[in-house]
Scaffold this motif. Structure first.
Motif, PDB file in Angstrom:
ATOM      1  N   UNK A   1      34.020  26.664 -29.779  1.00 41.75           N
ATOM      2  CA  UNK A   1      32.759  27.185 -30.314  1.00 41.75           C
ATOM      3  C   UNK A   1      31.843  27.707 -29.198  1.00 41.75           C
ATOM      4  N   UNK A   2      31.775  26.967 -28.105  1.00 44.43           N
ATOM      5  CA  UNK A   2      30.924  27.378 -26.980  1.00 44.43           C
ATOM      6  C   UNK A   2      31.658  28.280 -25.994  1.00 44.43           C
ATOM      7  N   UNK A   3      32.980  28.394 -26.118  1.00 42.35           N
ATOM      8  CA  UNK A   3      33.826  29.174 -25.208  1.00 42.35           C
ATOM      9  C   UNK A   3      33.672  28.686 -23.764  1.00 42.35           C
ATOM     10  N   UNK A   4      33.886  27.366 -23.603  1.00 39.46           N
ATOM     11  CA  UNK A   4      33.742  26.730 -22.292  1.00 39.46           C
ATOM     12  C   UNK A   4      34.994  25.905 -21.997  1.00 39.46           C
ATOM     13  N   UNK A   5      35.542  26.090 -20.790  1.00 34.13           N
ATOM     14  CA  UNK A   5      36.687  25.312 -20.323  1.00 34.13           C
ATOM     15  C   UNK A   5      36.204  24.292 -19.297  1.00 34.13           C
ATOM     16  N   UNK A   6      36.591  23.032 -19.512  1.00 37.17           N
ATOM     17  CA  UNK A   6      36.236  21.952 -18.593  1.00 37.17           C
ATOM     18  C   UNK A   6      37.507  21.440 -17.923  1.00 37.17           C
ATOM     19  N   UNK A   7      37.527  21.387 -16.610  1.00 36.08           N
ATOM     20  CA  UNK A   7      38.653  20.837 -15.854  1.00 36.08           C
ATOM     21  C   UNK A   7      38.153  19.642 -15.047  1.00 36.08           C
ATOM     22  N   UNK A   8      38.911  18.533 -15.091  1.00 36.96           N
ATOM     23  CA  UNK A   8      38.582  17.354 -14.286  1.00 36.96           C
ATOM     24  C   UNK A   8      39.770  17.045 -13.393  1.00 36.96           C
ATOM     25  N   UNK A   9      39.506  16.852 -12.113  1.00 35.74           N
ATOM     26  CA  UNK A   9      40.556  16.522 -11.154  1.00 35.74           C
ATOM     27  C   UNK A   9      40.558  15.009 -10.973  1.00 35.74           C
ATOM     28  N   UNK A  10      41.628  14.373 -11.431  1.00 45.67           N
ATOM     29  CA  UNK A  10      41.647  12.917 -11.459  1.00 45.67           C
ATOM     30  C   UNK A  10      40.894  12.435 -12.688  1.00 45.67           C
ATOM     31  N   UNK A  11      40.599  11.154 -12.731  1.00 47.11           N
ATOM     32  CA  UNK A  11      39.899  10.566 -13.864  1.00 47.11           C
ATOM     33  C   UNK A  11      38.486  11.148 -13.952  1.00 47.11           C
ATOM     34  N   UNK A  12      38.065  11.618 -15.143  1.00 47.18           N
ATOM     35  CA  UNK A  12      36.704  12.156 -15.266  1.00 47.18           C
ATOM     36  C   UNK A  12      35.667  11.121 -14.818  1.00 47.18           C
ATOM     37  N   UNK A  13      34.640  11.584 -14.100  1.00 47.12           N
ATOM     38  CA  UNK A  13      33.595  10.680 -13.607  1.00 47.12           C
ATOM     39  C   UNK A  13      32.277  11.422 -13.479  1.00 47.12           C
TER      40      UNK A  13
ATOM     41  N   UNK B   1      26.334  18.982 -11.153  1.00 43.39           N
ATOM     42  CA  UNK B   1      26.830  20.335 -11.329  1.00 43.39           C
ATOM     43  C   UNK B   1      26.216  21.267 -10.302  1.00 43.39           C
ATOM     44  N   UNK B   2      27.052  22.052  -9.659  1.00 38.50           N
ATOM     45  CA  UNK B   2      26.587  23.043  -8.693  1.00 38.50           C
ATOM     46  C   UNK B   2      26.956  24.413  -9.240  1.00 38.50           C
ATOM     47  N   UNK B   3      25.954  25.176  -9.625  1.00 36.92           N
ATOM     48  CA  UNK B   3      26.178  26.487 -10.230  1.00 36.92           C
ATOM     49  C   UNK B   3      26.533  27.492  -9.140  1.00 36.92           C
ATOM     50  N   UNK B   4      27.760  28.008  -9.208  1.00 39.04           N
ATOM     51  CA  UNK B   4      28.211  29.003  -8.239  1.00 39.04           C
ATOM     52  C   UNK B   4      27.889  30.424  -8.688  1.00 39.04           C
ATOM     53  N   UNK B   5      27.358  30.546  -9.885  1.00 38.13           N
ATOM     54  CA  UNK B   5      27.042  31.862 -10.428  1.00 38.13           C
ATOM     55  C   UNK B   5      28.193  32.411 -11.249  1.00 38.13           C
ATOM     56  N   UNK B   6      27.915  33.435 -12.002  1.00 37.45           N
ATOM     57  CA  UNK B   6      28.896  34.115 -12.845  1.00 37.45           C
ATOM     58  C   UNK B   6      29.648  33.156 -13.769  1.00 37.45           C
ATOM     59  N   UNK B   7      28.958  32.110 -14.251  1.00 40.81           N
ATOM     60  CA  UNK B   7      29.546  31.214 -15.232  1.00 40.81           C
ATOM     61  C   UNK B   7      30.480  30.162 -14.690  1.00 40.81           C
ATOM     62  N   UNK B   8      30.455  29.907 -13.398  1.00 48.96           N
ATOM     63  CA  UNK B   8      31.310  28.878 -12.791  1.00 48.96           C
ATOM     64  C   UNK B   8      30.419  27.753 -12.267  1.00 48.96           C
TER      65      UNK B   8
ATOM     66  N   UNK C   1      35.135  31.428 -21.097  1.00 51.42           N
ATOM     67  CA  UNK C   1      36.551  31.531 -20.709  1.00 51.42           C
ATOM     68  C   UNK C   1      37.313  32.570 -21.538  1.00 51.42           C
ATOM     69  N   UNK C   2      37.215  32.477 -22.849  1.00 52.82           N
ATOM     70  CA  UNK C   2      37.943  33.419 -23.709  1.00 52.82           C
ATOM     71  C   UNK C   2      37.453  34.841 -23.479  1.00 52.82           C
ATOM     72  N   UNK C   3      36.149  35.023 -23.400  1.00 59.52           N
ATOM     73  CA  UNK C   3      35.578  36.356 -23.192  1.00 59.52           C
ATOM     74  C   UNK C   3      36.062  36.944 -21.870  1.00 59.52           C
ATOM     75  N   UNK C   4      36.131  36.121 -20.829  1.00 58.61           N
ATOM     76  CA  UNK C   4      36.618  36.593 -19.526  1.00 58.61           C
ATOM     77  C   UNK C   4      38.081  37.036 -19.611  1.00 58.61           C
ATOM     78  N   UNK C   5      38.889  36.232 -20.285  1.00 59.12           N
ATOM     79  CA  UNK C   5      40.315  36.551 -20.416  1.00 59.12           C
ATOM     80  C   UNK C   5      40.504  37.850 -21.182  1.00 59.12           C
TER      81      UNK C   5
END
Length: 73
Positions: free
Chosen positions: A20-32, A36-43, A62-66
């Motif tokens: 619904x929000x078109x957002x992909x979340x990735x966690x490296x290792x167990x989520x904790x 958040x550090x905004x790098x710009x351009x939606x990252x 994510x979907x819109x970018x693809x």
């Protein structure tokens, strides 16, 4: 400048996609907890300040970018 650990062989990578929000979340290792550090351009990088390491990424639109990238070909 202090060293920052980035993606040092995570035991696992978890992901979640909010369609619904078109957002992909990735966690490296167990989520904790992380800041958040905004790098710009939606990252957004999720960063553990105590351990000084990147613990995840959030990709807005994510979907819109693809679809946009596929249409450019």
């Amino acid at each position: 400048m202090e060293a920052v650990r980035i993606l040092e062989k995570a035991d696992r990578i978890d992901w979640d996609y909010d369609e619904e929000a078109d957002v992909l979340y990735l966690s490296f290792g167990k989520p904790r907890k992380a800041v958040g550090v905004d790098l710009g351009e939606g990252i957004v990088v999720r960063y553990d300040e105590k351990k000084k390491e990147v613990v995840g990424l959030t990709v807005l639109g994510m979907r819109a970018r693809l679809l946009e990238s596929l249409n450019e070909k």
